[in-house]
Enzyme design. Structure first.
Site, PDB file in Angstrom:
ATOM      1  CG  ASN A 207      14.040  79.807  31.836  1.00  0.00           C
ATOM      2  OD1 ASN A 207      13.687  80.567  30.935  1.00  0.00           O
ATOM      3  ND2 ASN A 207      13.179  79.066  32.494  1.00  0.00           N
ATOM      4  CD  GLN A 250      14.972  98.438  32.947  1.00  0.00           C
ATOM      5  OE1 GLN A 250      15.071  98.635  31.735  1.00  0.00           O
ATOM      6  NE2 GLN A 250      14.958  99.402  33.834  1.00  0.00           N
ATOM      7  CB  CYS A 259      10.760  80.223  35.284  1.00  0.00           C
ATOM      8  SG  CYS A 259       9.111  79.686  34.856  1.00  0.00           S
TER       9      CYS A 259
END
Ligand code: UDX
Length: 428
Positions: A207, A250, A259
């Site tokens: 993450n 992006q 998260c």
């Protein structure tokens, strides 16, 4: 297999539905009686594409209960409870602790206890020790760390077509891997078998790395802006290199959701707890936190009398195909923009604004109500429906001409051909 899932939240429900689809008998337990009642009345409390259908399709193999004792009849237990943040960024493990304490008084036959909740390194080892301290003998349980990598909006497909299955085991545990392999026998993905701490770190590092890619491209977008360069071209150019990869480049308002913000912060805290200064993780958050300002300034420069204007903000959810607004950059943008005093018409196909906004923020039922009479439009979430707008029609309904593309997802030429002014960051 007979599987018990603890926690009927986003991860728990998705995992339960997919495991039932794979042929297992699944019992999902949650202490929230109201939620269980809803589920038993065929009402799914969250919006996730395909989830409702999958749950209904598998209702023979899927049960919902608020009784822990009922759930404990199963030999495989998957913990999917929430792990929110404390104000200082560290992880609140109260729900995990409460599950472990509940389990400890009920284990009377062998259980494989699998942690899917995202937890800081060291947590699964701590869970193991706590069970021992509570008097559960070692032969009656194993603890396995098996993090999920599900994206909201495509969670079912992400689980069915996983790119990996990460399994963290305690040293000497030779009972759990066959259980996990049997549970996922219909999922074709490579196994990464490591220690408990290793599995926890894989989830956090994954993450944090993705969040870093987003902050990287957002910083590059700011530099592109100064040189009149289109950041989408740059993302495409660098993304062709397999060492970099094309995903998560992006540029836009930044990352949000349940998260990334929480996990990057928690990893930062985890590093500090061992006296490691996490410079990069700090920078990732700094870029993300200041991304809203960059777009607000753009709008202020376009509309110098912004406090007197009406702005339509399209998008409230933290990303498309979800009704989730947790840590949503779109909602943060609305909050900050509302401080300028302008009237805001917010619209989202699925998400609802929280009710603590200023009175100058109104959520409209339709996109047309939002656009009607607006001096500027801001696309804050990249829903397909916003990308497919008929800009000639939009112009007729608007009062002004500015379109701020805060997700770099619109076709600039199309918008400009309709006589509208396109504004973006790093849009060339
Ligand atoms: C993420 C991880 O992808 C998933 O593996 C993990 O299990 C949970 O966290 P999710 O929060 O559902 O999933 O959303 P994701 O699609 O990863 O997007 C997170 C945020 O980053 C969104 O706000 C999204 O708009 C933003 N984002 C994503 C960008 O700004 N640019 C990108 O290129 C990609």
């Amino acid at each position: 297999m007979n599987i018990c899932i603890i926690g009927a939240g986003y991860v728990g429900l998705t995992t339960a539905a997919v495991l039932a689809e794979l042929g297992h008998e699944v019992c999902c337990v949650d202490q929230n009686k109201q939620k269980i009642e809803q589920l038993n009345n065929k009402h799914i409390p969250i919006y996730e594409p395909g989830l409702q259908e999958l749950i209904h399709q598998n209702e023979q193999r899927l049960t919902f209960t608020d009784s822990f004792d009922e759930a404990m009849k199963n030999s495989v237990i998957i913990i999917c409870v929430g792990t929110p943040s404390w104000a200082d960024g560290s992880t609140d493990l109260r729900y995990i602790q409460s599950v472990i304490d509940d389990l400890s008084s009920r284990i009377d036959s062998y259980k494989t206890i699998i942690t899917k909740s995202t937890v800081p390194p060291g947590t699964n080892e701590w869970m193991y020790t706590r069970l021992l301290e509570k008097g559960v003998p070692t032969h009656l349980f194993d603890i396995v760390a098996n993090p999920e990598f599900l994206r909201e909006g495509s969670a079912i497909s992400d689980m069915l077509h996983a790119d990996k299955i990460v399994v963290g085991l305690r040293h000497g545990d030779n009972r759990s891997l066959p259980v996990i392999q049997a549970m996922y026998s219909n999922i074709d993905a490579p196994y990464i078998v490591t220690s408990l701490n290793g599995a926890e770190m894989i989830k956090y590092a994954s993450n944090a790395f993705l969040a870093m890619k987003i902050s990287f491209i957002n910083e590059i977008a700011r530099i592109c802006d100064a040189f009149g360069v289109n950041v989408n071209d740059v993302a495409k150019g660098i993304g062709c290199d397999p060492r970099i990869g094309s995903h998560f480049l992006q540029a836009g308002l930044g990352y949000g959701g349940s998260c990334f913000p929480k996990d990057v912060k928690s990893l930062e805290r985890t590093a500090r707890s061992r006296h490691i200064e996490p410079h990069l993780l700090q920078a990732v958050q700094l870029v993300n936190d200041s991304q809203i300002d960059v777009y607000i300034h753009k709008l202020q420069r376009a509309l110098d009398d912004l406090p007197q204007r009406t702005v339509a903000v399209l998008g409230i959810a933290f990303k498309p195909n979800t009704d989730d607004t947790r840590d949503s950059p779109a909602e943060r943008f609305i909050r900050q923009l509302s401080q300028t005093g302008c009237l805001i018409h917010a619209y989202d196909p699925k998400a609802t604004l929280s009710n603590d906004h200023r009175p100058n923020v109104v959520q409209t039922k339709t996109i047309h109500e939002a656009i009607d009479g607006a001096d500027a439009i801001v696309v804050a979430t990249d829903w397909t429906e916003f990308q497919q707008l008929d800009w000639a029609e939009v112009k007729k309904q608007m009062n002004g001409t500015f379109v701020l593309d805060a997700r770099n997802c619109l076709k600039r030429k199309e918008i400009e051909q309709c006589g509208l002014h396109y504004i973006g960051v790093g849009s060339g």
